[in-house]
Each structure stands twice: as C-alpha cells, then as structure tokens.
Write a protein that holds these residues in place. Structure first.
Motif, short mmCIF file in Angstrom:
data_model
loop_
_atom_site.label_atom_id
_atom_site.label_comp_id
_atom_site.label_asym_id
_atom_site.label_seq_id
_atom_site.Cartn_x
_atom_site.Cartn_y
_atom_site.Cartn_z
N LYS A 105 0.83 -0.94 -0.12
CA LYS A 105 -0.08 -0.09 0.16
C LYS A 105 0.85 1.35 0.00
O LYS A 105 0.21 2.04 -0.78
N ALA A 106 2.11 1.17 0.21
CA ALA A 106 2.55 2.16 0.75
C ALA A 106 3.89 2.45 -0.50
O ALA A 106 3.47 3.66 -1.46
N VAL A 107 3.67 2.00 -1.45
CA VAL A 107 4.35 2.00 -3.09
C VAL A 107 3.10 2.02 -3.80
O VAL A 107 3.73 3.37 -4.84
N ASN A 108 1.94 1.94 -3.31
CA ASN A 108 0.85 2.19 -3.83
C ASN A 108 0.07 3.60 -4.32
O ASN A 108 -0.42 3.99 -5.31
N THR A 109 0.84 4.14 -2.57
CA THR A 109 0.14 5.07 -2.48
C THR A 109 1.17 5.85 -3.29
O THR A 109 0.78 7.51 -3.83
N MET A 110 2.32 5.56 -3.22
CA MET A 110 3.67 6.47 -3.57
C MET A 110 2.65 7.28 -5.26
O MET A 110 3.21 7.95 -5.59
N ASP A 111 2.62 6.01 -6.02
CA ASP A 111 2.31 5.94 -7.35
C ASP A 111 1.35 6.80 -7.85
O ASP A 111 1.35 7.27 -8.02
N SER A 112 0.11 6.46 -6.61
CA SER A 112 -0.93 7.63 -6.70
C SER A 112 -1.22 9.26 -6.57
O SER A 112 -1.34 10.33 -7.19
N MET A 113 0.32 9.11 -5.68
CA MET A 113 0.65 10.83 -5.43
C MET A 113 1.65 11.25 -6.20
O MET A 113 1.36 12.50 -5.98
N VAL A 114 2.98 10.54 -6.35
CA VAL A 114 3.64 11.51 -7.66
C VAL A 114 4.14 10.43 -8.83
O VAL A 114 4.75 11.57 -9.40
N GLY A 115 3.12 10.17 -8.79
CA GLY A 115 3.92 8.66 -10.36
C GLY A 115 3.14 9.18 -11.35
O GLY A 115 2.34 8.92 -12.55
N TYR A 116 3.12 10.25 -11.93
CA TYR A 116 2.44 10.96 -12.92
C TYR A 116 3.09 11.94 -14.24
O TYR A 116 4.87 11.74 -13.17
N LYS A 117 3.30 11.75 -14.98
CA LYS A 117 5.06 12.17 -16.00
C LYS A 117 3.56 13.87 -16.44
O LYS A 117 3.77 13.71 -17.55
N ASN A 118 4.34 14.36 -15.78
CA ASN A 118 3.82 15.98 -15.99
C ASN A 118 5.72 16.59 -15.35
O ASN A 118 6.46 16.16 -15.07
N ASP A 119 4.99 17.85 -15.37
CA ASP A 119 7.00 18.74 -15.14
C ASP A 119 6.53 18.90 -13.63
O ASP A 119 8.27 18.32 -13.86
N LYS A 120 5.92 18.80 -12.42
CA LYS A 120 6.64 18.34 -11.73
C LYS A 120 7.01 17.00 -11.59
O LYS A 120 7.96 16.74 -10.42
N TYR A 121 6.47 15.70 -11.18
CA TYR A 121 6.90 14.70 -10.74
C TYR A 121 7.83 13.55 -12.78
O TYR A 121 7.31 12.44 -12.60
N LEU A 122 7.44 13.79 -13.70
CA LEU A 122 8.25 13.36 -14.23
C LEU A 122 9.47 12.47 -13.75
O LEU A 122 9.32 11.45 -13.94
N TYR A 123 10.60 13.98 -13.54
CA TYR A 123 11.93 12.16 -12.82
C TYR A 123 12.13 12.28 -11.05
O TYR A 123 12.22 10.73 -11.26
N PHE A 124 10.99 13.34 -10.24
CA PHE A 124 11.08 12.20 -9.43
C PHE A 124 9.96 11.84 -8.71
O PHE A 124 10.55 10.17 -7.51
N GLY A 125 9.10 11.24 -9.49
CA GLY A 125 7.95 10.03 -9.58
C GLY A 125 8.60 8.74 -9.80
O GLY A 125 7.63 7.83 -10.07
#
Length: 322
Positions: free
Chosen positions: A178-198
């Motif tokens: 659930k920790a991994v899945n929650t991380m993906d839902s919060m930072v796993g976006y391909k946008n300017d903010k999270y492309l590399y960080f997430g």
C-alpha cells in the motif's frame, strides 16, 4: 486453520461489513502525510536537476516503503509482547484497513443513485471523489464509464493485490504494497513536477502490480462466469485489449469488465484541463447505461470472494506441505 490466514479472512469479512467509516482515521492517510513530508525534505536536499530528482525519488521510495512496513512490524511485535491474542486482533484490524471492497462499492453507488435520480451535477461530483480525471465536462455516459472503470481498475490494486500480499506476508507485506501504491497515486505522474521525481515510485508500482494485475483479470473472468456474465467475451477482450493503456497493468481488469458487460470503456479523457487521447477497451455492442455500475460492483464482489477462496486454499496447501 493457520492464524495468518484466519486474520486475512476475518479482515476481509470485516471490510465487507463495515467498509471505511468516515469517522475512523485511515492509516493510509498517515502514509500520504509521510510521502508529502518526505517530498518537501528531499526536494530541498537534492538539486533540481534530472539526476537530482531521480535520486530523490529513489530515496522517497526506499524511505516510504521502509518506514511504513517497519512501523507495521513494530506495532505487531509490540502487540505480541502483550499477548498473542492482542497481536492476532491487531492483525485482523490491519488486514481490514488494507482492503477497500465495500468502500469502492459504496462510493460508486453514490454515482449510480445520482444518475438514477437524473441529477447529473450530483453524479459528476460523486464520481470526482473516486477518479483522477476532470469530471465537470462529462455527460451521463461519461460519468457512468468513469465509475465502471474505477471499479474495474481498483478491483486489482484496491482488493486483489493487497489480499495477495497479505496472504504471502501478512499485514507487514500488505502495508509495504500500500505504501508503494500510494506513492504511485501521489507522485507517479508524467508531468513537469513529477516526471523525474516520481519515476522510481511509478516503475516500482508497475513491478509489484505485474502479477496481481494478471491474476485479478483471470479471477475476474472466472467471477464473470459465476455471476452470469459473458466470461468468454471477457477473455476475448482481455487477450485483445489488455495492453491498450500506457501502463503495463491498468487495462487488464478494465478489458475483462468491458468484455464481460459487452460495452466499450476508456477512450479520450481530460486531466487537469488537458485532453489525453487513449485507446478504447472492448466493443460497443450496446450503449453504456448506469445499471452497468451495479453490474461492475457485482463483478467486483465476485472477484474478491473468488480471490479469497483461491489464495486461502493455495496458502493452506503450501503450509500443509511445509
């Protein structure tokens, strides 16, 4: 019966009965606060370069998964020091909190009720609580499809995947997932903010969901047959359309649902005001209707119960052989 299996079964039953009451603070919210806090710290520590953000994302993944699963282990160990029954009771509670069968049905049936009342504005608001896309431009069919799709997708990562991880390694492994899945839902976006960080969180989420997504689809096909739906067409559409999404895992259960219900799902959608062109899943054999939300939830329950039976039986046989 082995106590770890019994704890998962009782947690599963408790979830079906109670769901997620709004007055009870859910521990996954703590995981969300942990992710947000670590993100602020790591962004200050690492340089704002591609390499810096990639490295920070790796540390976010390690720290979040480690702290979450470590905290679960410590709590269970402390409970065991008090009494084995206290540890067992806590295990049941933790297993219950990792599952979302009833809450998924409850929230999507709010969409169904609003559509049945003819209140599109209310239906848009209700579906906005369970999907990430923009909902203010959706018509009745769009709202219905969004609700059906979230039931289908979350059957895997909201129920079957945590159930599988708990059967393997109890609540500790369940909270790791659930920790991994929650991380993906919060930072796993391909946008300017999270492309590399997430990226680390998104890629690792793909890894941990690889087997559960495919198991969920197979179990859903079996459940479709048990629920009087078209399992054969579910299998056909699954084989044809399961890789139609950019994510390697997200389209599997959606494809089965589309096939079993003889409807077409997915397609273009707006996210944060931007149109994303996405392939469809299934064939438009008939128009989508709001009753499909109840059908999707029936398929959800059938899949969840079948998974519990299969996973429990397999673990019981393994423990017996060992």
């Amino acid at each position: 019966m082995e106590l770890s299996i019994l704890a998962v079964i009782l947690g599963f039953i408790l979830d079906l009965i109670v769901g997620d009451p709004h007055w009870l603070y859910h521990p996954i919210r703590l995981v969300g606060h942990l992710i947000s806090g670590l993100e602020k710290i790591l962004r200050k520590v690492f340089p704002k370069t591609e390499r810096g953000e990639l490295t920070a994302g790796v540390f976010l993944l390690i720290l979040t998964a480690g702290i979450t699963s470590g905290a679960a282990w410590i709590l269970l160990y402390a409970a065991g020091c008090i009494h084995p029954y206290v540890k067992f009771a806590l295990s049941v509670l933790m297993c219950y909190q990792l599952l979302a069968t009833k809450s998924l049905k409850t929230e999507t049936m709010k969409v169904y009720d609003a559509l049945k009342e003819g209140d599109l504005k209310k239906a848009r608001y209700a579906v906005s609580m369970v999907v990430g896309r923009d909902t203010d431009v959706l018509d009745e069919i769009g709202v219905t499809k969004a609700a059906v799709e979230t039931v289908a997708e979350n059957t895997s990562d909201g129920i079957i995947a945590p159930l599988l991880f708990m059967m393997i390694g109890g609540p500790v492994l369940g909270y790791f997932y659930k920790a991994v899945n929650t991380m993906d839902s919060m930072v796993g976006y391909k946008n300017d903010k999270y492309l590399y960080f997430g990226r680390a969180a998104a890629k690792f989420d793909d890894v941990v969901n690889y087997i559960p997504a495919r198991l969920s689809a197979i179990l859903m096909i079996g459940a479709a047959g048990c629920c009087g739906m078209d399992a054969a067409n579910g299998w056909r559409i699954y084989k044809r359309d399961r890789y139609n999404h950019s994510s390697p895992n997200s389209a599997h259960t959606e494809a089965v649902t589309a096939g079993a219900l003889h409807i077409q799902l997915a397609g273009n959608a707006f996210y944060f005001g931007k149109l994303y062109e996405k392939p469809t899943l299934g064939d438009p054999d008939r128009p989508v209707e709001y009753e499909d939300i109840t059908r999707a939830n029936r398929l959800l329950y059938g899949t969840a119960i079948l998974a519990l039976l299969v996973f429990g039986l397999v673990k019981g046989v393994v423990l017996w052989l060992v």
